[in-house]
Motif scaffolding. Structure first.
Motif, PDB file in Angstrom:
ATOM      1  N   ALA A  57       0.835  -1.214   0.000  1.00 32.20           N
ATOM      2  CA  ALA A  57       0.000   0.000   0.000  1.00 32.20           C
ATOM      3  C   ALA A  57       0.863   1.255   0.000  1.00 32.20           C
ATOM      4  O   ALA A  57       0.559   2.239  -0.668  1.00 32.20           O
ATOM      5  CB  ALA A  57      -0.932  -0.006   1.210  1.00 32.20           C
ATOM      6  N   LYS A  58       1.949   1.235   0.744  1.00 35.14           N
ATOM      7  CA  LYS A  58       2.820   2.415   0.866  1.00 35.14           C
ATOM      8  C   LYS A  58       3.878   2.497  -0.231  1.00 35.14           C
ATOM      9  O   LYS A  58       4.558   3.508  -0.364  1.00 35.14           O
ATOM     10  CB  LYS A  58       3.580   2.357   2.211  1.00 35.14           C
ATOM     11  N   GLU A  59       4.058   1.364  -0.958  1.00 34.88           N
ATOM     12  CA  GLU A  59       5.185   1.217  -1.892  1.00 34.88           C
ATOM     13  C   GLU A  59       6.498   1.417  -1.127  1.00 34.88           C
ATOM     14  O   GLU A  59       7.398   2.144  -1.550  1.00 34.88           O
ATOM     15  CB  GLU A  59       5.062   2.191  -3.069  1.00 34.88           C
ATOM     16  N   ARG A  60       6.569   0.760   0.013  1.00 36.56           N
ATOM     17  CA  ARG A  60       7.730   0.891   0.889  1.00 36.56           C
ATOM     18  C   ARG A  60       8.733  -0.215   0.575  1.00 36.56           C
ATOM     19  O   ARG A  60       8.342  -1.372   0.383  1.00 36.56           O
ATOM     20  CB  ARG A  60       7.264   0.762   2.343  1.00 36.56           C
ATOM     21  N   PRO A  61      10.049   0.121   0.518  1.00 32.21           N
ATOM     22  CA  PRO A  61      11.054  -0.926   0.301  1.00 32.21           C
ATOM     23  C   PRO A  61      10.965  -1.981   1.417  1.00 32.21           C
ATOM     24  O   PRO A  61      10.850  -1.608   2.595  1.00 32.21           O
ATOM     25  CB  PRO A  61      12.393  -0.179   0.391  1.00 32.21           C
ATOM     26  N   PRO A 144       3.830   1.669  10.275  1.00 35.45           N
ATOM     27  CA  PRO A 144       4.659   2.795   9.832  1.00 35.45           C
ATOM     28  C   PRO A 144       3.772   4.005   9.623  1.00 35.45           C
ATOM     29  O   PRO A 144       2.548   3.915   9.778  1.00 35.45           O
ATOM     30  CB  PRO A 144       5.211   2.305   8.494  1.00 35.45           C
ATOM     31  N   SER A 145       4.341   5.134   9.279  1.00 33.02           N
ATOM     32  CA  SER A 145       3.536   6.300   8.970  1.00 33.02           C
ATOM     33  C   SER A 145       2.633   5.996   7.768  1.00 33.02           C
ATOM     34  O   SER A 145       3.048   5.293   6.845  1.00 33.02           O
ATOM     35  CB  SER A 145       4.446   7.488   8.676  1.00 33.02           C
ATOM     36  N   ALA A 146       1.410   6.545   7.781  1.00 27.96           N
ATOM     37  CA  ALA A 146       0.401   6.176   6.784  1.00 27.96           C
ATOM     38  C   ALA A 146       0.474   7.054   5.529  1.00 27.96           C
ATOM     39  O   ALA A 146      -0.534   7.615   5.087  1.00 27.96           O
ATOM     40  CB  ALA A 146      -0.989   6.237   7.405  1.00 27.96           C
ATOM     41  N   ASN A 147       1.676   7.196   4.975  1.00 21.84           N
ATOM     42  CA  ASN A 147       1.877   7.992   3.767  1.00 21.84           C
ATOM     43  C   ASN A 147       2.455   7.096   2.666  1.00 21.84           C
ATOM     44  O   ASN A 147       2.897   5.988   2.943  1.00 21.84           O
ATOM     45  CB  ASN A 147       2.871   9.126   4.057  1.00 21.84           C
ATOM     46  N   ARG A 148       2.444   7.595   1.405  1.00 25.55           N
ATOM     47  CA  ARG A 148       3.230   6.907   0.380  1.00 25.55           C
ATOM     48  C   ARG A 148       4.698   7.035   0.759  1.00 25.55           C
ATOM     49  O   ARG A 148       5.139   8.117   1.162  1.00 25.55           O
ATOM     50  CB  ARG A 148       3.041   7.569  -0.980  1.00 25.55           C
ATOM     51  N   PRO A 152       6.178  13.351   2.769  1.00 22.78           N
ATOM     52  CA  PRO A 152       6.035  13.762   4.173  1.00 22.78           C
ATOM     53  C   PRO A 152       4.946  12.959   4.891  1.00 22.78           C
ATOM     54  O   PRO A 152       3.907  12.665   4.301  1.00 22.78           O
ATOM     55  CB  PRO A 152       5.644  15.239   4.066  1.00 22.78           C
ATOM     56  N   SER A 153       5.176  12.625   6.145  1.00 23.78           N
ATOM     57  CA  SER A 153       4.216  11.824   6.915  1.00 23.78           C
ATOM     58  C   SER A 153       2.895  12.569   7.096  1.00 23.78           C
ATOM     59  O   SER A 153       2.858  13.792   7.088  1.00 23.78           O
ATOM     60  CB  SER A 153       4.799  11.493   8.288  1.00 23.78           C
ATOM     61  N   PRO A 154       1.794  11.807   7.260  1.00 28.86           N
ATOM     62  CA  PRO A 154       0.472  12.423   7.394  1.00 28.86           C
ATOM     63  C   PRO A 154       0.202  12.885   8.820  1.00 28.86           C
ATOM     64  O   PRO A 154       0.442  12.138   9.768  1.00 28.86           O
ATOM     65  CB  PRO A 154      -0.477  11.284   7.033  1.00 28.86           C
TER      66      PRO A 154
HETATM   67 MG    MG Z   1       7.620   6.810   7.726  1.00 30.36          MG
END
Ligand code: MG
Ligand code: AMP
Length: 342
Positions: A57-61, A144-148, A152-154
């Motif tokens: 969802a976040k496209e996080r590594p 984690p923070s709910a951002n892409r 910047p974090s939401p």
């Molecule tokens: Mg974060």
């Protein structure tokens, strides 16, 4: 998937809403929720498939590990192999609150959470909605923070919706968060405590309890960066104001869309020097002697610049003391590590 938005009271979260959100978590879904730092994207931290959805969802590594959020002290012993005296002292001083502890992990924790490391990051947030959701879910929440990833974090439910609508089951929305920057990440798995990320609990507060603390932060991932380029200026108020005037003249001459995120002191110094029509978006961040107010709104303002269509954000540095260490860490990352000294 349609993302549900549930408005919930920040101080006394409605039990029926929390129950519905917890059901989604137990079914392996993703629910964003407020914490005192920023909004988090929660999943059942002991369910590998649910945790994998966070990264998608976040496209996080996938090599960037997650923090497990708990709502009681006893759970720490089930997640960490060893909770030494340093950890116990810090927990009683700062939990619930913006301090994440990295400890040797128990085998039962999925590799998806820790990115295969032998350690796990754990925190107990202070926000009533976060605590209620963790309790009702009956499991630690990987969040984690709910951002892409990279953005910047939401700090509001709307920021979460902008980044993740259609990708997550639900958002618990209860207004803007208090601290505005993420938790401090402190590694206690070795002999010397290491801060990997400065945050809501300051280095001074940690040093008072631990004695020596090392700080090691890296620029491995792009982070906290709006789409606009961030230009970070450092120097006396007089010189910063003069440089801003010169840069606004230059950039507006090139037809660039400019955003100014400046302290009250710098705005006073700037006075009428800057042509209003040359600036697309501007914000007074308040006095540089109240960093807690600047921290609370900085991500919102970086996002607002993007919403306005700004191409270049001119902003300034802060004294690296207290919350200023965390604030500077985020600003430096958003500016790709570059500072212009004037
Ligand atoms: Mg974060
Ligand atoms: P986020 O929740 O997205 O704001 O990021 C979580 C932060 O915790 C990242 O900076 C991670 O690198 C850090 N982190 C999580 N687990 C560990 C760990 N086991 N060791 C070191 N850092 C960690």
């Amino acid at each position: 998937m349609e993302t549900k938005i549930w408005s919930v009271s920040a101080s006394q979260p409605e039990p029926e809403i929390i129950k519905q959100a917890a059901t989604l978590i137990r079914q392996g879904g993703l629910v964003a929720f407020p914490t005192e730092t920023v909004y988090g994207l929660g999943a059942d931290g002991l369910n590998p498939q649910a945790v994998e959805k966070i990264f998608k969802a976040k496209e996080r590594p996938t090599d960037n590990p997650l923090i497990l959020h708990v709502a009681d002290f006893a759970t720490v012993g089930r997640l960490a192999r060893q909770v030494d005296e340093r950890a116990t002292k810090l927990i009683s001083a700062f939990w619930p609150g913006p301090l994440t502890l990295v400890l040797p992990k128990q085998k039962s924790i999925p590799n998806e959470v820790t990115a295969g490391l032998d350690t796990v990051a754990i925190r107990m947030p202070r926000h009533p909605v976060a605590l209620a959701l963790i309790k009702a879910s009956g499991t630690p929440l990987a969040a984690p923070s709910a951002n892409r990833s990279g953005y910047p974090s939401p700090t509001t439910g709307q920021h979460v919706y902008t980044d993740l609508a259609g990708r997550i089951e639900a958002i618990l929305e209860s207004g803007p968060t208090g601290v505005g920057l993420e938790s401090t990440v402190l590694d206690l798995s070795g002999t010397v405590p290491v801060v990997w990320r400065p945050g809501g609990v300051s280095l001074e507060e940690l040093t008072a309890i631990l004695g020596t603390v090392e700080m090691k932060t890296d620029l491995k991932y792009t982070h906290y960066a709006p789409r606009a380029e961030v230009v970070l200026l450092q120097g006396s108020t007089v010189k910063v104001a003069a440089k801003i005037k010169a840069l606004v003249d230059d950039y507006s001459g090139q037809g660039k869309k400019i955003g100014l995120l400046l302290t009250a002191e710098t705005w006073i110094e700037l006075g009428e020097m800057v042509e209003k029509s040359a600036v697309l978006y501007q914000q007074n961040l308040g006095s540089s002697s109240h960093l807690e107010n600047i921290a609370r709104i900085i991500y919102r303002e970086l996002r607002n610049c993007d919403l306005a269509g700004v191409e270049i954000i001119l902003t300034e540095t802060y004294q690296r003391k207290g919350l200023g260490v965390a604030l500077m860490n985020r600003l430096l990352k958003s500016a790709n590590g570059q500072v212009i000294n004037v």
